[in-house]
Design a protein around this motif. Structure first.
Motif, PDB file in Angstrom:
ATOM      1  N   GLU A 158       0.656  -1.017  -0.117  1.00 55.63           N
ATOM      2  CA  GLU A 158       0.006  -0.109   0.042  1.00 55.63           C
ATOM      3  C   GLU A 158       0.973   1.215   0.020  1.00 55.63           C
ATOM      4  OE1 GLU A 158      -2.622   2.598  -0.419  1.00 55.63           O
ATOM      5  OE2 GLU A 158      -3.651   0.805   0.151  1.00 55.63           O
ATOM      6  N   LEU A 199      -3.442  -6.273  -0.770  1.00 57.22           N
ATOM      7  CA  LEU A 199      -2.676  -5.595  -2.041  1.00 57.22           C
ATOM      8  C   LEU A 199      -3.668  -4.430  -2.456  1.00 57.22           C
ATOM      9  CD1 LEU A 199      -0.462  -5.748  -4.087  1.00 57.22           C
ATOM     10  CD2 LEU A 199      -2.022  -7.374  -5.292  1.00 57.22           C
ATOM     11  N   ASP A 200      -2.894  -3.304  -2.406  1.00 53.44           N
ATOM     12  CA  ASP A 200      -3.769  -2.238  -3.199  1.00 53.44           C
ATOM     13  C   ASP A 200      -3.543  -2.104  -4.590  1.00 53.44           C
ATOM     14  OD1 ASP A 200      -5.094   0.262  -3.471  1.00 53.44           O
ATOM     15  OD2 ASP A 200      -3.069   1.270  -3.474  1.00 53.44           O
ATOM     16  N   LEU A 201      -4.785  -1.783  -4.986  1.00 53.33           N
ATOM     17  CA  LEU A 201      -4.856  -1.981  -6.696  1.00 53.33           C
ATOM     18  C   LEU A 201      -4.059  -0.914  -7.405  1.00 53.33           C
ATOM     19  CD1 LEU A 201      -5.852  -3.500  -9.156  1.00 53.33           C
ATOM     20  CD2 LEU A 201      -8.113  -2.052  -8.940  1.00 53.33           C
ATOM     21  N   GLY A 219      -1.658  -3.411  -8.850  1.00 54.67           N
ATOM     22  CA  GLY A 219      -2.272  -4.331  -8.397  1.00 54.67           C
ATOM     23  C   GLY A 219      -2.668  -5.827  -8.928  1.00 54.67           C
ATOM     24  N   TYR A 220      -3.019  -5.605 -10.354  1.00 53.38           N
ATOM     25  CA  TYR A 220      -3.509  -6.637 -11.014  1.00 53.38           C
ATOM     26  C   TYR A 220      -2.189  -7.459 -11.669  1.00 53.38           C
ATOM     27  CZ  TYR A 220      -7.997  -4.653 -11.699  1.00 53.38           C
ATOM     28  OH  TYR A 220      -9.419  -4.067 -11.826  1.00 53.38           O
ATOM     29  N   CYS A 236      -0.622  -9.372  -8.580  1.00 56.74           N
ATOM     30  CA  CYS A 236      -1.450 -10.322  -8.113  1.00 56.74           C
ATOM     31  C   CYS A 236      -1.094 -11.481  -9.086  1.00 56.74           C
ATOM     32  CB  CYS A 236      -2.943 -10.022  -8.083  1.00 56.74           C
ATOM     33  SG  CYS A 236      -4.169 -11.438  -7.757  1.00 56.74           S
ATOM     34  N   MET A 286      -7.637  -7.862  -2.274  1.00 54.54           N
ATOM     35  CA  MET A 286      -7.280  -6.446  -3.143  1.00 54.54           C
ATOM     36  C   MET A 286      -8.019  -5.721  -2.278  1.00 54.54           C
ATOM     37  SD  MET A 286      -7.191  -7.104  -7.209  1.00 54.54           S
ATOM     38  CE  MET A 286      -5.702  -7.596  -7.928  1.00 54.54           C
ATOM     39  N   THR A 293      -9.062  -1.718  -2.691  1.00 59.21           N
ATOM     40  CA  THR A 293      -9.069  -0.712  -3.853  1.00 59.21           C
ATOM     41  C   THR A 293     -10.311   0.063  -3.816  1.00 59.21           C
ATOM     42  OG1 THR A 293      -9.155  -0.382  -6.086  1.00 59.21           O
ATOM     43  CG2 THR A 293     -10.148  -2.423  -5.322  1.00 59.21           C
ATOM     44  N   GLY A 347     -10.075  -9.071 -10.995  1.00 61.33           N
ATOM     45  CA  GLY A 347      -9.258  -9.388  -9.944  1.00 61.33           C
ATOM     46  C   GLY A 347      -9.192 -10.994  -9.650  1.00 61.33           C
ATOM     47  N   ALA A 402      -7.210 -13.241  -7.416  1.00 56.57           N
ATOM     48  CA  ALA A 402      -7.256 -12.480  -6.010  1.00 56.57           C
ATOM     49  C   ALA A 402      -8.306 -13.352  -5.106  1.00 56.57           C
ATOM     50  CB  ALA A 402      -8.035 -11.184  -6.166  1.00 56.57           C
ATOM     51  N   TYR A 430     -11.970  -9.006  -2.168  1.00 56.10           N
ATOM     52  CA  TYR A 430     -11.992  -7.705  -2.834  1.00 56.10           C
ATOM     53  C   TYR A 430     -12.524  -6.716  -1.907  1.00 56.10           C
ATOM     54  CZ  TYR A 430     -12.091  -4.598  -6.917  1.00 56.10           C
ATOM     55  OH  TYR A 430     -11.963  -3.648  -7.902  1.00 56.10           O
TER      56      TYR A 430
END
Length: 242
Positions: free
Chosen positions: A11, A54-56, A63-64, A67, A80, A82, A93, A98, A101
């Motif tokens: 992040e 995980l921040d996107l 983040g994609y 990931c 994720m 976001t 995601g 992921a 979410y």
């Protein structure tokens, strides 16, 4: 004393990461923060973790991408976090690996609950996958579906004698449906059976896991004969695919 679960927070916003760290540490977890994911795989090799938050939207690499890199190498929960909350973003995601979410702004208590639920499921699946085969008299029979063979005890799947590698959650979903053939299960029922009653994630992850399985076990994933969709009701496994 039991070892604490280790959570890696990726992040770039210092205020958000501080909130995440404070609440997760209060819940008994060890946390580490990275501001970007440029060298995340090399970091994880030296510093193993149990879950990635995980921040996107990150500088450099989004983040994609991160990931997808993690999922190719590690079978652990990826959550994720976001501000992008469109359905298409969620599905994308989930498609790249992921497990959950969490939209911003988030309730820190809900974040903690989601983390706990994913970790509980992760450890349960690891424990099941690590079990040795039972004695022969207690062994679970191999399940045959067309040219697909599922071995519940050894957590192995074969198609035309070629072994298919499945992540723990995909295997458990396939095994459950194979042990309950020709029964229609809704997304909500599958979430309860595979993810657990306390799981509070998005049920669209079921659709993504079904699609992933179809890509691996169906002759024609776009025209599935084994994992069938029953429109308006859910999914069923056809014990006798043509």
């Amino acid at each position: 004393m039991a070892e604490k679960d280790r959570i890696l927070i990726v992040e770039d916003d210092e205020d958000i990461s501080m909130i995440e760290e404070t609440y997760l540490q209060s819940a008994g977890y060890e946390t580490t923060v990275l501001r970007n994911g440029e060298n995340i795989l090399s970091y994880m090799e030296e510093h193993p973790c149990d879950l990635v938050l995980l921040d996107l939207m990150l500088p450099g690499k989004n983040g994609y991408e991160i990931c997808a890199e993690i999922r190719k190498k590690y079978d652990l929960p990826i959550l994720m976090v976001t501000a992008r909350n469109e359905s298409i973003d969620k599905v994308r995601g989930f498609n790249i690996g992921a497990d959950d979410y969490i939209p911003k702004p988030f309730d820190p208590m809900e974040l903690t609950v989601r983390v706990r639920a994913n970790l509980r499921q992760y450890h349960r699946l690891k424990e099941n996958a690590g079990k040795t085969s039972t004695p022969e008299e207690n062994a679970v029979p191999e399940i045959q579906i067309g040219d697909l063979r599922i071995q519940p005890d050894s957590w192995r799947v074969f198609k035309k004698d070629q072994e298919i590698r499945l992540p723990n959650r995909e295997f458990e979903l396939l095994k459950f449906m194979a042990q309950n053939p020709n029964i229609v299960f809704s997304r909500e029922q599958l979430m309860e059976k595979i993810w657990g009653y306390d799981y509070v994630g998005d049920t669209s992850t079921i659709m993504v896991h079904i699609n992933r399985l179809r890509e691996k076990i169906e002759d024609d994933p776009k025209n599935p004969k084994i994992l069938e969709t029953v429109w308006g009701a859910g999914y069923r496994l056809n014990k006798n695919p043509e």
